[in-house]
Design a protein around this motif. Structure first.
Motif, PDB file in Angstrom:
ATOM      1  N   LEU A  25      -7.643   4.351  -3.270  1.00 40.37           N
ATOM      2  CA  LEU A  25      -7.416   3.735  -1.958  1.00 40.37           C
ATOM      3  C   LEU A  25      -8.680   3.038  -1.458  1.00 40.37           C
ATOM      4  O   LEU A  25      -8.631   1.927  -0.934  1.00 40.37           O
ATOM      5  CB  LEU A  25      -6.987   4.811  -0.953  1.00 40.37           C
ATOM      6  CG  LEU A  25      -5.586   5.406  -1.140  1.00 40.37           C
ATOM      7  CD1 LEU A  25      -5.389   6.600  -0.213  1.00 40.37           C
ATOM      8  CD2 LEU A  25      -4.518   4.354  -0.863  1.00 40.37           C
ATOM      9  N   ALA A  28      -0.839   8.758   1.898  1.00 37.88           N
ATOM     10  CA  ALA A  28      -1.039   9.330   0.567  1.00 37.88           C
ATOM     11  C   ALA A  28      -1.186  10.847   0.673  1.00 37.88           C
ATOM     12  O   ALA A  28      -0.833  11.575  -0.247  1.00 37.88           O
ATOM     13  CB  ALA A  28      -2.276   8.725  -0.097  1.00 37.88           C
ATOM     14  N   THR A  31       8.285   7.872   4.752  1.00 33.60           N
ATOM     15  CA  THR A  31       7.603   6.626   5.109  1.00 33.60           C
ATOM     16  C   THR A  31       8.577   5.645   5.768  1.00 33.60           C
ATOM     17  O   THR A  31       8.251   5.008   6.769  1.00 33.60           O
ATOM     18  CB  THR A  31       6.983   5.985   3.856  1.00 33.60           C
ATOM     19  OG1 THR A  31       6.213   6.972   3.180  1.00 33.60           O
ATOM     20  CG2 THR A  31       6.101   4.812   4.213  1.00 33.60           C
ATOM     21  N   ALA A  43       0.324   4.065  -2.697  1.00 38.21           N
ATOM     22  CA  ALA A  43      -0.053   5.424  -2.298  1.00 38.21           C
ATOM     23  C   ALA A  43       0.964   6.438  -2.811  1.00 38.21           C
ATOM     24  O   ALA A  43       0.599   7.471  -3.384  1.00 38.21           O
ATOM     25  CB  ALA A  43      -0.170   5.511  -0.776  1.00 38.21           C
ATOM     26  N   MET A  76       0.814  -1.213   0.000  1.00 36.61           N
ATOM     27  CA  MET A  76       0.000   0.000   0.000  1.00 36.61           C
ATOM     28  C   MET A  76       0.849   1.265   0.000  1.00 36.61           C
ATOM     29  O   MET A  76       0.464   2.272  -0.590  1.00 36.61           O
ATOM     30  CB  MET A  76      -0.949   0.003   1.210  1.00 36.61           C
ATOM     31  CG  MET A  76      -2.073  -1.000   1.096  1.00 36.61           C
ATOM     32  SD  MET A  76      -2.976  -0.845  -0.468  1.00 36.61           S
ATOM     33  CE  MET A  76      -3.773   0.736  -0.230  1.00 36.61           C
ATOM     34  N   PHE A 103      -3.476   4.823   5.134  1.00 31.19           N
ATOM     35  CA  PHE A 103      -2.908   5.176   3.831  1.00 31.19           C
ATOM     36  C   PHE A 103      -3.556   6.412   3.227  1.00 31.19           C
ATOM     37  O   PHE A 103      -2.984   7.053   2.354  1.00 31.19           O
ATOM     38  CB  PHE A 103      -2.922   3.962   2.899  1.00 31.19           C
ATOM     39  CG  PHE A 103      -1.830   3.018   3.272  1.00 31.19           C
ATOM     40  CD1 PHE A 103      -0.515   3.309   2.934  1.00 31.19           C
ATOM     41  CD2 PHE A 103      -2.088   1.909   4.055  1.00 31.19           C
ATOM     42  CE1 PHE A 103       0.518   2.491   3.346  1.00 31.19           C
ATOM     43  CE2 PHE A 103      -1.059   1.085   4.471  1.00 31.19           C
ATOM     44  CZ  PHE A 103       0.250   1.373   4.115  1.00 31.19           C
ATOM     45  N   TYR A 104      -4.721   6.770   3.719  1.00 29.05           N
ATOM     46  CA  TYR A 104      -5.296   8.076   3.393  1.00 29.05           C
ATOM     47  C   TYR A 104      -4.333   9.169   3.889  1.00 29.05           C
ATOM     48  O   TYR A 104      -4.052  10.133   3.181  1.00 29.05           O
ATOM     49  CB  TYR A 104      -6.659   8.204   4.058  1.00 29.05           C
ATOM     50  CG  TYR A 104      -7.355   9.530   3.886  1.00 29.05           C
ATOM     51  CD1 TYR A 104      -8.009   9.842   2.701  1.00 29.05           C
ATOM     52  CD2 TYR A 104      -7.365  10.477   4.910  1.00 29.05           C
ATOM     53  CE1 TYR A 104      -8.665  11.054   2.542  1.00 29.05           C
ATOM     54  CE2 TYR A 104      -8.014  11.694   4.767  1.00 29.05           C
ATOM     55  CZ  TYR A 104      -8.667  11.974   3.577  1.00 29.05           C
ATOM     56  OH  TYR A 104      -9.297  13.181   3.425  1.00 29.05           O
ATOM     57  N   LEU A 113      -6.997   9.794  -6.235  1.00 30.80           N
ATOM     58  CA  LEU A 113      -6.122   9.042  -5.339  1.00 30.80           C
ATOM     59  C   LEU A 113      -6.929   8.366  -4.229  1.00 30.80           C
ATOM     60  O   LEU A 113      -6.780   7.172  -3.956  1.00 30.80           O
ATOM     61  CB  LEU A 113      -5.078  10.002  -4.751  1.00 30.80           C
ATOM     62  CG  LEU A 113      -4.074   9.465  -3.751  1.00 30.80           C
ATOM     63  CD1 LEU A 113      -3.272   8.333  -4.340  1.00 30.80           C
ATOM     64  CD2 LEU A 113      -3.138  10.586  -3.290  1.00 30.80           C
ATOM     65  N   THR A 122       1.168   6.562  -6.847  1.00 30.31           N
ATOM     66  CA  THR A 122      -0.035   7.153  -7.437  1.00 30.31           C
ATOM     67  C   THR A 122      -0.118   8.649  -7.136  1.00 30.31           C
ATOM     68  O   THR A 122      -0.449   9.455  -8.009  1.00 30.31           O
ATOM     69  CB  THR A 122      -1.294   6.422  -6.937  1.00 30.31           C
ATOM     70  OG1 THR A 122      -1.110   5.028  -7.126  1.00 30.31           O
ATOM     71  CG2 THR A 122      -2.529   6.869  -7.702  1.00 30.31           C
ATOM     72  N   ALA A 123       0.200   9.033  -5.907  1.00 27.67           N
ATOM     73  CA  ALA A 123       0.153  10.456  -5.544  1.00 27.67           C
ATOM     74  C   ALA A 123       1.121  11.259  -6.406  1.00 27.67           C
ATOM     75  O   ALA A 123       0.786  12.346  -6.894  1.00 27.67           O
ATOM     76  CB  ALA A 123       0.499  10.630  -4.065  1.00 27.67           C
TER      77      ALA A 123
END
Lengths: 295, 267
Positions: B130, B174, B198, B88, B84, B170-171, B126, B91-92
Motif C-alpha cells: 500500500l 486492508a 466495502t 487491498a 485500491m 486503505f490501510y 500488505l 492482496t490481503a
C-alpha cells in the motif's frame, strides 16, 4: 520422542480422533497405518500444532505441540500429506525460503539430497510433475537434519526407483538415531522400514504391534505352479495350508509358517511361484480374529 | 517479522505492486489530460443545472474549474477507490486465506516461527504494498500533472495530503480484509466478506450524499473519513482523521493476527 496422551478431536460431522495414546521412543521408525479418512492426517496435524486438541495432548521432544509449536518445529522435519507449494517461485527459491525461515546455513546436506533424488530445483514449481514435487518436499523435510521426522504418506507419488531411494534414506536416518513417524494406507510401503506399527480405524487406535508380529499375522497367498498335475495333486493333499487347486496351479494360504510351507512343496517340481499379499482390510480382520477382541 | 518470508513475498508480489501503482498513475494522467477539454465549457453549465443532491453524490460540488479539484473528484472520488479496494482486498486474501485454503501454509508454518510472526510478516507485506503504491502515485501523479498542465501543475502539499489520507483509508480497509483473511479457511468466503463490507460502506456513503435526511448514513461508513475535496482545500480534520484510520486499521490487523494464532487450521 513423540507422545500422545488421550488425544481427542471431534469434528462437526462426528468424525475425528478419539482418545489416542502412544509413545514413540528415540530411534524408532513408527508406521501409522489406516485406511483413508481414518484420522492419520488429523493426528499429524495435532503433532504439527495446526489443530488444537479438544482433550488430551501431543508432545514432541517434551514440548507441547500446540502451546510450544515453534520449539517442536525446530526439531521436526515435516512432509505434508497434500503438497501445495507457495506459488510463483522455483524449487530453489522454495528451499531457500524454508532454510531462511529455519535459519539453516548449511547447504551441503541440501545439495546432497538434491543429488540423491536427482532433482533439478531451478525450474518453477508449477512446471514440476507430482513425483518431482514430492521429492522437493522431501528435500525440504530432510535438509535441516532434524531429530524427528513426521511424514504424511511419504511414498505416494514416488516411482519404484525413488521408493527405494526413500527406503534407503529412512534406514540411514534410523541408523543415525533419528525418530520417524510415517503414515500410510498400505502395509507394503512401510513394512521395509518400520519397527512398530499402529493401526487406526475410524479415529480409534485398534492395534500397536511390532512389525514382525504383524508380518507373522499377515497371511500371504502363494500361487504355485507345479511341473505336472500329479505333482499339484500331491502337494494339494496336504490340508494344512488351505490349498485350492486349478489344474497344475495351487493356491496356498500361509501365515508366518514359511518353513513348514517350503517343506510341504519342496519335494515336487515347482515351475513358478507368485505371492499375493493381503490388503490392509484383511489384516484388520485377522487381527480381530486372532485376538478375539482386538480392543 | 521473518526476513526470508518477507523477501519471498516481495519477490512474488512486486510485479503486482508496480502494476497497480503505475496503472493508477496512467489513469490519473488520462484524467488530467482530458481536463482542459471539459473546463470552462458548457459542461460546467450543464452540471450546474443538475439537482443539488446529484451534484453532491457525484462529487461536483466545486465544479470543474480547477485541475486539482477535477482530479480529486473524478479520480480520487471514484476510480482510485475502485482500484485500491480491489488491490487491498485481493492482496490481503492472497497473503493468508489463500495459503490456508490451498494448503501452502503448511510449509510456512512447519518452520520454527510462531504463527504471530508469520501473520505479522504477511501484514507487513500488505502494508508495504500500500505504501509503495501511495508513493508511486504521489510522486508519479504530481510529475504527470506538471508535464501535462505545465506551469505549477497541481500544488504538492495538498496533493500529498490527499494521497496520505488515501493510503490510511486503505490501510484500514486492508485491515478488515486482512482480518477476514485470517478468520476464514475458505479463500472465496474471505474475499466476498471483505468485498461486501466495502460495497456496503460505499453505498452508505453514496446514500448519505444523495439525501439530507439520510446524511447520518455517511457516518457509518469508513469513507466518511475520506473527502478528497476537503483534503485538497485543507478544510478536513486531517490529523484526527489520520489518527482514527491508523488506529482502526492497526487494531484490525492485531485482532486478525491474534485470531490466526489461536484457531484450528485445516492444513
Amino acid at each position: 520422542m513423540i507422545e500422545l496422551n488421550g488425544l481427542t478431536k471431534t469434528f462437526a460431522n462426528g468424525r475425528g480422533i478419539f482418545d489416542l495414546s502412544f509413545r514413540i521412543p528415540e530411534g524408532e521408525v513408527f508406521g501409522y497405518l489406516g485406511p483413508n479418512g481414518a484420522g492419520k492426517s488429523t493426528t499429524i496435524r495435532h503433532l504439527m500444532g495446526f489443530l488444537k486438541p479438544e482433550k488430551g495432548s501431543a508432545a514432541v521432544c517434551g514440548h507441547d505441540c500446540w502451546r510450544q509449536a515453534p520449539l517442536v518445529h525446530q526439531r521436526v522435519g515435516y512432509l505434508p500429506g497434500e503438497l501445495a507449494f507457495p506459488e510463483g517461485i522455483t524449487g530453489r527459491a522454495f528451499l531457500r525460503l524454508m532454510a531462511g525461515m529455519r535459519g539453516t546455513r548449511d547447504e551441503k546436506r541440501r545439495d546432497a539430497l538434491l543429488e540423491r533424488f536427482q532433482l533439478n530445483p531451478d525450474i518453477p514449481i508449477r512446471k514440476m510433475s507430482k513425483g518431482t514435487k514430492q521429492k522437493l518436499a522431501m528435500v525440504a523435510a530432510f535438509m535441516h537434519d532434524p531429530a524427528v521426522y513426521i511424514l504424511d504418506e511419504p511414498t505416494s507419488g514416488l516411482d519404484p526407483v525413488m521408493q527405494k531411494v526413500f527406503v534407503d534414506l529412512i534406514l540411514e536416518e534410523k541408523n543415525r538415531g533419528k525418530t520417524v513417524l510415517m503414515s500410510s494406507h498400505s502395509f507394503r510401503e512401510i513394512e521395509k522400514t518400520c519397527d512398530r506399527i499402529a493401526i487406526i480405524k475410524q479415529g480409534r487406535l485398534i492395534a500397536i504391534e511390532d512389525i514382525h508380529t504383524l508380518q507373522r499375522k499377515q497371511r500371504k497367498i502363494f500361487e504355485v505352479t507345479f511341473g505336472d498335475e500329479e505333482a499339484a495333486k500331491r502337494a494339494a493333499a496336504n490340508e494344512s495350508f488351505d490349498p485350492t487347486r486349478r489344474g497344475r496351479t495351487v493356491d496356498f494360504v500361509v501365515q508366518g509358517d514359511y518353513n513348514a510351507f517350503l517343506d510341504a512343496i519342496r519335494r515336487e517340481s515347482v515351475v513358478n511361484v507368485s505371492v499375493h499379499e493381503q490388503d490392509l482390510e484383511d489384516i484388520f480382520m485377522d487381527y480381530y480374529a486372532g485376538e478375539g477382541d482386538g480392543r | 517479522m521473518n526476513a526470508a518470508l518477507f523477501a519471498t513475498n516481495l519477490k512474488t508480489n512486486m510485479k503486482n505492486f508496480f502494476s497497480y501503482g503505475i496503472g493508477s498513475v496512467l489513469y490519473l494522467a488520462m484524467i488530467i489530460w482530458i481536463f482542459p477539454s471539459v473546463s470552462n465549457t458548457d459542461m460546467e453549465k450543464l452540471i450546474r443545472q443538475m439537482p443539488k443532491n446529484l451534484i453532491e453524490a457525484f462529487n461536483f460540488t466545486s465544479g470543474i474549474s480547477s485541475a486539482d479539484h477535477f482530479v480529486a473528484n473524478e479520480f480520487y472520488g471514484l476510480l482510485y477507490l475502485l482500484i485500491m479496494a480491489i488491490f487491498a482486498i485481493t492482496t490481503a486474501v492472497k497473503l493468508i486465506a489463500h495459503h490456508v485454503d490451498r494448503g501452502s501454509m503448511a510449509f510456512i508454518l512447519a518452520a520454527p516461527q510462531s504463527r504471530v510472526k508469520v501473520a505479522l510478516t504477511q501484514a507487513a507485506t500488505l502494508v508495504f504494498g500500500l505504501l509503495l503504491i501511495a508513493a508511486i502515485m504521489t510522486v508519479g501523479g504530481w510529475l504527470v500533472a506538471l508535464a501535462i498542465l505545465g506551469g505549477d501543475g497541481i500544488p504538492f502539499a495538498p496533493f500529498f495530503r490527499l494521497n496520505a489520507i488515501g493510503f490510511l483509508l486503505f490501510y484500514a480497509i486492508a485491515g478488515y480484509a486482512f482480518f477476514f483473511s485470517c478468520l476464514f479457511n475458505d479463500e472465496k468466503r474471505a474475499l466476498s466478506a471483505a468485498s461486501l463490507l466495502t460495497l456496503v460502506f460505499y453505498v452508505l456513503d453514496l446514500v448519505g450524499r444523495l439525501s439530507d435526511r439520510l446524511d447520518w448514513c455517511r457516518h457509518l461508513s469508513v469513507f466518511a473519513a475520506y473527502r478528497p475535496q476537503d483534503l485538497l482545500d485543507g478544510t478536513a480534520h486531517v490529523a484526527v482523521t489520520a489518527i482514527g484510520l491508523f488506529a482502526a486499521g492497526t487494531a484490525l490487523y492485531l485482532i486478525g493476527i491474534a485470531l490466526f494464532s489461536k484457531r484450528d487450521l485445516p492444513l
